[in-house]
Scaffold this motif. Structure first.
Motif, PDB file in Angstrom:
ATOM      1  N   PRO A 108      17.658   6.797 -63.598  1.00  0.00           N
ATOM      2  CA  PRO A 108      17.605   5.724 -64.647  1.00  0.00           C
ATOM      3  C   PRO A 108      17.004   4.403 -63.650  1.00  0.00           C
ATOM      4  CG  PRO A 108      19.612   6.636 -64.854  1.00  0.00           C
ATOM      5  CD  PRO A 108      19.215   7.192 -63.707  1.00  0.00           C
ATOM      6  N   PRO A 109      15.797   3.625 -64.265  1.00  0.00           N
ATOM      7  CA  PRO A 109      15.304   2.662 -63.463  1.00  0.00           C
ATOM      8  C   PRO A 109      16.287   1.445 -62.818  1.00  0.00           C
ATOM      9  CG  PRO A 109      14.112   2.917 -65.455  1.00  0.00           C
ATOM     10  CD  PRO A 109      15.411   3.674 -65.525  1.00  0.00           C
ATOM     11  N   ARG A 110      17.461   1.305 -63.565  1.00  0.00           N
ATOM     12  CA  ARG A 110      18.447   0.305 -63.009  1.00  0.00           C
ATOM     13  C   ARG A 110      19.129   0.763 -61.773  1.00  0.00           C
ATOM     14  NH1 ARG A 110      22.295  -1.931 -67.594  1.00  0.00           N
ATOM     15  NH2 ARG A 110      22.929  -2.946 -65.836  1.00  0.00           N
ATOM     16  N   LEU A 111      19.229   2.046 -61.951  1.00  0.00           N
ATOM     17  CA  LEU A 111      20.137   2.582 -60.891  1.00  0.00           C
ATOM     18  C   LEU A 111      19.363   2.613 -59.525  1.00  0.00           C
ATOM     19  CD1 LEU A 111      22.584   4.135 -59.172  1.00  0.00           C
ATOM     20  CD2 LEU A 111      21.615   6.030 -60.519  1.00  0.00           C
ATOM     21  N   SER A 112      18.151   2.892 -59.855  1.00  0.00           N
ATOM     22  CA  SER A 112      17.056   2.924 -58.637  1.00  0.00           C
ATOM     23  C   SER A 112      16.898   1.908 -58.008  1.00  0.00           C
ATOM     24  CB  SER A 112      15.817   3.643 -59.030  1.00  0.00           C
ATOM     25  OG  SER A 112      14.632   3.488 -58.282  1.00  0.00           O
ATOM     26  N   ALA A 113      16.672   0.657 -58.948  1.00  0.00           N
ATOM     27  CA  ALA A 113      16.520  -0.811 -58.406  1.00  0.00           C
ATOM     28  C   ALA A 113      18.059  -1.085 -57.711  1.00  0.00           C
ATOM     29  CB  ALA A 113      16.277  -1.622 -59.605  1.00  0.00           C
ATOM     30  N   ARG A 114      19.057  -0.829 -58.018  1.00  0.00           N
ATOM     31  CA  ARG A 114      20.183  -1.075 -57.483  1.00  0.00           C
ATOM     32  C   ARG A 114      20.325  -0.571 -56.264  1.00  0.00           C
ATOM     33  NH1 ARG A 114      23.758  -4.804 -56.139  1.00  0.00           N
ATOM     34  NH2 ARG A 114      25.819  -4.082 -55.938  1.00  0.00           N
ATOM     35  N   VAL A 115      19.881   0.600 -56.065  1.00  0.00           N
ATOM     36  CA  VAL A 115      20.001   1.594 -54.699  1.00  0.00           C
ATOM     37  C   VAL A 115      19.045   0.651 -53.808  1.00  0.00           C
ATOM     38  CG1 VAL A 115      19.712   3.638 -53.643  1.00  0.00           C
ATOM     39  CG2 VAL A 115      20.959   3.599 -55.867  1.00  0.00           C
ATOM     40  N   HIS A 116      17.728   0.465 -54.184  1.00  0.00           N
ATOM     41  CA  HIS A 116      16.863  -0.377 -53.401  1.00  0.00           C
ATOM     42  C   HIS A 116      17.348  -1.543 -52.756  1.00  0.00           C
ATOM     43  CE1 HIS A 116      14.233   2.984 -54.884  1.00  0.00           C
ATOM     44  NE2 HIS A 116      13.690   3.046 -53.603  1.00  0.00           N
ATOM     45  N   THR A 117      18.041  -2.324 -53.790  1.00  0.00           N
ATOM     46  CA  THR A 117      18.487  -3.521 -53.264  1.00  0.00           C
ATOM     47  C   THR A 117      19.631  -3.495 -52.357  1.00  0.00           C
ATOM     48  OG1 THR A 117      18.020  -4.504 -55.372  1.00  0.00           O
ATOM     49  CG2 THR A 117      19.726  -5.700 -53.958  1.00  0.00           C
ATOM     50  N   LEU A 118      20.358  -2.420 -52.390  1.00  0.00           N
ATOM     51  CA  LEU A 118      21.437  -2.422 -51.546  1.00  0.00           C
ATOM     52  C   LEU A 118      20.899  -1.817 -50.268  1.00  0.00           C
ATOM     53  CD1 LEU A 118      24.266  -0.476 -53.735  1.00  0.00           C
ATOM     54  CD2 LEU A 118      24.405  -2.714 -52.677  1.00  0.00           C
ATOM     55  N   ILE A 119      19.928  -1.057 -50.268  1.00  0.00           N
ATOM     56  CA  ILE A 119      19.385  -0.507 -48.856  1.00  0.00           C
ATOM     57  C   ILE A 119      18.934  -1.770 -48.293  1.00  0.00           C
ATOM     58  CG2 ILE A 119      17.492   0.795 -48.008  1.00  0.00           C
ATOM     59  CD1 ILE A 119      18.281   2.961 -50.086  1.00  0.00           C
ATOM     60  N   ARG A 120      18.079  -2.443 -48.897  1.00  0.00           N
ATOM     61  CA  ARG A 120      17.612  -3.769 -48.360  1.00  0.00           C
ATOM     62  C   ARG A 120      18.742  -4.769 -47.854  1.00  0.00           C
ATOM     63  NH1 ARG A 120      13.969  -3.327 -52.713  1.00  0.00           N
ATOM     64  NH2 ARG A 120      15.346  -4.818 -53.863  1.00  0.00           N
ATOM     65  N   GLU A 121      19.596  -4.866 -48.459  1.00  0.00           N
ATOM     66  CA  GLU A 121      20.657  -5.593 -47.904  1.00  0.00           C
ATOM     67  C   GLU A 121      21.375  -5.234 -46.813  1.00  0.00           C
ATOM     68  OE1 GLU A 121      23.508  -6.259 -51.140  1.00  0.00           O
ATOM     69  OE2 GLU A 121      21.941  -7.582 -52.520  1.00  0.00           O
ATOM     70  N   PHE A 122      21.723  -3.809 -46.759  1.00  0.00           N
ATOM     71  CA  PHE A 122      22.209  -3.383 -45.616  1.00  0.00           C
ATOM     72  C   PHE A 122      21.426  -3.246 -44.263  1.00  0.00           C
ATOM     73  CE2 PHE A 122      24.952  -0.975 -48.576  1.00  0.00           C
ATOM     74  CZ  PHE A 122      26.275  -1.581 -48.152  1.00  0.00           C
ATOM     75  N   THR A 123      19.881  -3.114 -44.549  1.00  0.00           N
ATOM     76  CA  THR A 123      18.983  -3.078 -43.516  1.00  0.00           C
ATOM     77  C   THR A 123      18.900  -4.706 -43.112  1.00  0.00           C
ATOM     78  OG1 THR A 123      17.635  -1.607 -44.608  1.00  0.00           O
ATOM     79  CG2 THR A 123      16.473  -2.803 -42.914  1.00  0.00           C
ATOM     80  N   VAL A 124      18.795  -5.547 -43.732  1.00  0.00           N
ATOM     81  CA  VAL A 124      18.852  -6.804 -43.204  1.00  0.00           C
ATOM     82  C   VAL A 124      19.965  -7.496 -42.475  1.00  0.00           C
ATOM     83  CG1 VAL A 124      18.936  -9.385 -44.088  1.00  0.00           C
ATOM     84  CG2 VAL A 124      17.109  -7.806 -45.197  1.00  0.00           C
ATOM     85  N   ALA A 125      21.455  -6.894 -43.053  1.00  0.00           N
ATOM     86  CA  ALA A 125      22.467  -7.275 -42.418  1.00  0.00           C
ATOM     87  C   ALA A 125      22.671  -6.553 -41.027  1.00  0.00           C
ATOM     88  CB  ALA A 125      23.705  -6.607 -43.279  1.00  0.00           C
ATOM     89  N   GLY A 126      21.812  -5.420 -40.772  1.00  0.00           N
ATOM     90  CA  GLY A 126      22.013  -4.465 -39.655  1.00  0.00           C
ATOM     91  C   GLY A 126      21.103  -5.062 -38.637  1.00  0.00           C
ATOM     92  N   ASP A 127      19.999  -5.950 -39.156  1.00  0.00           N
ATOM     93  CA  ASP A 127      19.090  -6.620 -38.143  1.00  0.00           C
ATOM     94  C   ASP A 127      19.792  -7.794 -37.536  1.00  0.00           C
ATOM     95  OD1 ASP A 127      17.021  -4.669 -38.631  1.00  0.00           O
ATOM     96  OD2 ASP A 127      16.105  -5.689 -40.041  1.00  0.00           O
ATOM     97  N   ARG A 128      20.872  -8.299 -38.046  1.00  0.00           N
ATOM     98  CA  ARG A 128      21.259  -9.393 -37.744  1.00  0.00           C
ATOM     99  C   ARG A 128      22.314  -9.281 -36.149  1.00  0.00           C
ATOM    100  NH1 ARG A 128      23.869 -11.502 -43.153  1.00  0.00           N
ATOM    101  NH2 ARG A 128      21.917 -11.487 -44.275  1.00  0.00           N
TER     102      ARG A 128
END
Length: 85
Positions: free
Chosen positions: A65-85
């Motif tokens: 489902p598009p909403r699930l896909s968008a949510r997963v991509h958002t979480l991946i971006r957030e974890f990636t950004v948090a890991g770069d700190r």
């Protein structure tokens, strides 16, 4: 394994994923087959795991489902950004 027989359920369960994925050596595969023929508990576990694996494989063909896909991509971006700190 080095020619020893699979006699314990602990050993059989340790090898179960490789068995189901057909990754065992021929000897190991045969030993696992013999253990599963003798041990109802391990046989039941192997059957359950095989059915679960097949069910999960079937889900791979379902559209996400598009909403699930968008949510997963958002979480991946957030974890990636948090890991770069």
């Amino acid at each position: 394994m080095t020619g020893t027989e699979i006699t314990s359920c602990t050993e059989a369960l340790r090898l179960l994923a490789a068995y189901l994925d057909t990754e065992l050596e021929e000897h190991e595969h045969g030993e696992m087959e013999r253990h599963l023929q003798r041990c109802r508990s391990c046989y039941s576990r192997a059957e359950f795991e095989a059915h679960l694996k097949a069910s999960i494989a079937e889900l791979a063909h379902e559209p996400v489902p598009p909403r699930l896909s968008a949510r997963v991509h958002t979480l991946i971006r957030e974890f990636t950004v948090a890991g770069d700190r």
